[in-house]
Design a protein around this motif. Structure first.
Motif, PDB file in Angstrom:
ATOM      1  N   TYR A  52       0.813  -1.214   0.000  1.00 34.98           N
ATOM      2  CA  TYR A  52       0.000   0.000   0.000  1.00 34.98           C
ATOM      3  C   TYR A  52       0.853   1.274   0.000  1.00 34.98           C
ATOM      4  O   TYR A  52       0.322   2.369  -0.011  1.00 34.98           O
ATOM      5  CB  TYR A  52      -0.910   0.025   1.236  1.00 34.98           C
ATOM      6  CG  TYR A  52      -1.918  -1.092   1.240  1.00 34.98           C
ATOM      7  CD1 TYR A  52      -2.937  -1.116   0.306  1.00 34.98           C
ATOM      8  CD2 TYR A  52      -1.828  -2.108   2.184  1.00 34.98           C
ATOM      9  CE1 TYR A  52      -3.874  -2.138   0.318  1.00 34.98           C
ATOM     10  CE2 TYR A  52      -2.756  -3.132   2.202  1.00 34.98           C
ATOM     11  CZ  TYR A  52      -3.771  -3.146   1.268  1.00 34.98           C
ATOM     12  OH  TYR A  52      -4.694  -4.149   1.278  1.00 34.98           O
ATOM     13  N   LYS A  54       2.753   2.776  -2.277  1.00 33.83           N
ATOM     14  CA  LYS A  54       2.574   3.680  -3.424  1.00 33.83           C
ATOM     15  C   LYS A  54       1.253   4.446  -3.321  1.00 33.83           C
ATOM     16  O   LYS A  54       1.185   5.631  -3.621  1.00 33.83           O
ATOM     17  CB  LYS A  54       2.619   2.911  -4.743  1.00 33.83           C
ATOM     18  CG  LYS A  54       3.982   2.490  -5.160  1.00 33.83           C
ATOM     19  CD  LYS A  54       3.943   1.833  -6.521  1.00 33.83           C
ATOM     20  CE  LYS A  54       5.333   1.410  -6.935  1.00 33.83           C
ATOM     21  NZ  LYS A  54       5.342   0.779  -8.253  1.00 33.83           N
ATOM     22  N   GLU A  55       0.226   3.746  -2.901  1.00 32.27           N
ATOM     23  CA  GLU A  55      -1.085   4.394  -2.770  1.00 32.27           C
ATOM     24  C   GLU A  55      -1.054   5.493  -1.699  1.00 32.27           C
ATOM     25  O   GLU A  55      -1.619   6.575  -1.884  1.00 32.27           O
ATOM     26  CB  GLU A  55      -2.135   3.343  -2.413  1.00 32.27           C
ATOM     27  CG  GLU A  55      -3.545   3.887  -2.351  1.00 32.27           C
ATOM     28  CD  GLU A  55      -4.563   2.814  -1.977  1.00 32.27           C
ATOM     29  OE1 GLU A  55      -5.565   3.190  -1.350  1.00 32.27           O
ATOM     30  OE2 GLU A  55      -4.349   1.638  -2.326  1.00 32.27           O
ATOM     31  N   ARG A  58       0.775   8.542  -2.995  1.00 33.99           N
ATOM     32  CA  ARG A  58      -0.090   9.287  -3.915  1.00 33.99           C
ATOM     33  C   ARG A  58      -1.128  10.105  -3.129  1.00 33.99           C
ATOM     34  O   ARG A  58      -1.387  11.268  -3.418  1.00 33.99           O
ATOM     35  CB  ARG A  58      -0.787   8.324  -4.878  1.00 33.99           C
ATOM     36  CG  ARG A  58      -1.586   9.011  -5.981  1.00 33.99           C
ATOM     37  CD  ARG A  58      -2.318   7.994  -6.842  1.00 33.99           C
ATOM     38  NE  ARG A  58      -3.331   7.281  -6.123  1.00 33.99           N
ATOM     39  CZ  ARG A  58      -4.550   7.765  -5.855  1.00 33.99           C
ATOM     40  NH1 ARG A  58      -4.888   8.965  -6.256  1.00 33.99           N
ATOM     41  NH2 ARG A  58      -5.424   7.035  -5.191  1.00 33.99           N
ATOM     42  N   GLU A  59      -1.713   9.515  -2.117  1.00 35.06           N
ATOM     43  CA  GLU A  59      -2.704  10.193  -1.286  1.00 35.06           C
ATOM     44  C   GLU A  59      -2.087  11.388  -0.560  1.00 35.06           C
ATOM     45  O   GLU A  59      -2.682  12.467  -0.488  1.00 35.06           O
ATOM     46  CB  GLU A  59      -3.289   9.205  -0.278  1.00 35.06           C
ATOM     47  CG  GLU A  59      -4.433   9.765   0.533  1.00 35.06           C
ATOM     48  CD  GLU A  59      -5.020   8.740   1.492  1.00 35.06           C
ATOM     49  OE1 GLU A  59      -5.501   9.177   2.545  1.00 35.06           O
ATOM     50  OE2 GLU A  59      -4.996   7.538   1.180  1.00 35.06           O
TER      51      GLU A  59
END
Length: 198
Positions: A52, A54-55, A58-59
Motif C-alpha cells: 500500500y 505507493k497508494e 499518492r494520497e
C-alpha cells in the motif's frame, strides 16, 4: 491636497503595515494544517503493508496539493480583501477633503488644462458644499485672462470632486473616477508590497 500621488503613498504605507500580520497568519495556518495531515498520513503508512506504500504516497501528494490550493485561495481572498479595504478607505478620505485642499486641487487642474472660453464646473455631491461664492469668485479672478467659469446648478450624486465641461468636452476629476482609473495599476503595486514573498 497633495494630489493622488500623496494618497497613493499613504495607501502603500498602510498596506505595508498589514503585510506582516496577514502573511504570518496564512503561513502559520498552512504549516499547522500540513503538519497535522503529515502526521496522520505517516501513522497510516506504518500500519499498512508495503503493497500500500505507493497508494499512500499518492494520497499524501494529493492532500498536500489540496492544502496548497486551499491556502493559495485563502491568500488570494485576503489580498482582495485588503485591496477592497484600502480603496474604500481612500474613497472615504477623498469624500472628506478639506475646503482648502479642494480649492487648491480645482485651481491647479484648471490652470494646467488647455482650456479657453467658458468652462462649466459640475461638482460632486460631497464636494459642492466646499465651494462658497467667495471661493468661486477667487477662482474666476485667478483665471480671468484664460477662461470664464460658470457654476452648474446640477450636482453629481454620491461623488466627490468636479467635472469641467466645455462645449461637448468633459474633463472628469471626480475623485472616485480618478481612483478607479488608478486602481488596477495600484493594485499590482500594493499586492507586491503587502504580500512580498521573498
Amino acid at each position: 491636497m497633495a494630489d493622488i500621488t500623496k494618497l497613493t503613498s499613504k495607501i502603500i504605507n498602510e498596506a505595508q503595515k498589514k503585510q506582516d500580520n496577514l502573511v504570518a497568519e496564512a503561513k502559520e495556518e498552512l504549516t499547522q494544517a500540513f503538519q497535522i495531515k503529515q502526521q496522520q498520513l505517516e501513522k497510516e503508512k506504518k500500519q499498512h503493508l508495503v503493497r500500500y506504500e505507493k497508494e499512500l504516497q499518492r494520497e499524501l501528494s494529493l492532500k498536500v496539493s489540496d492544502l496548497h490550493v486551499k491556502m493559495r485561495n485563502q491568500v488570494l481572498a485576503a489580498k482582495q480583501g485588503v485591496l477592497d479595504d484600502l480603496f474604500a478607505e481612500a474613497k472615504l478620505e477623498l469624500q472628506q477633503i478639506s475646503a482648502t485642499d479642494f480649492a487648491d486641487f480645482v485651481l491647479r487642474k484648471l490652470t494646467n488644462l488647455p482650456l479657453t472660453g467658458e468652462v462649466e464646473l459640475i461638482f460632486g455631491e460631497y464636494s459642492s458644499s466646499l465651494v462658497t461664492d467667495d471661493q468661486f469668485a477667487q477662482w474666476s479672478q485667478a483665471l480671468a485672462e484664460k477662461i470664464t467659469l460658470k457654476k452648474s446648478d446640477q450636482v453629481i450624486p454620491n461623488r466627490s470632486g468636479v467635472v469641467f465641461k466645455q462645449a461637448e468636452i468633459e474633463f472628469n476629476y471626480l475623485f472616485e473616477a480618478l481612483l478607479d482609473a488608478k486602481e488596477e495599476a495600484l493594485s499590482y503595486q500594493l499586492l507586491d508590497l503587502i504580500f512580498d514573498e521573498r
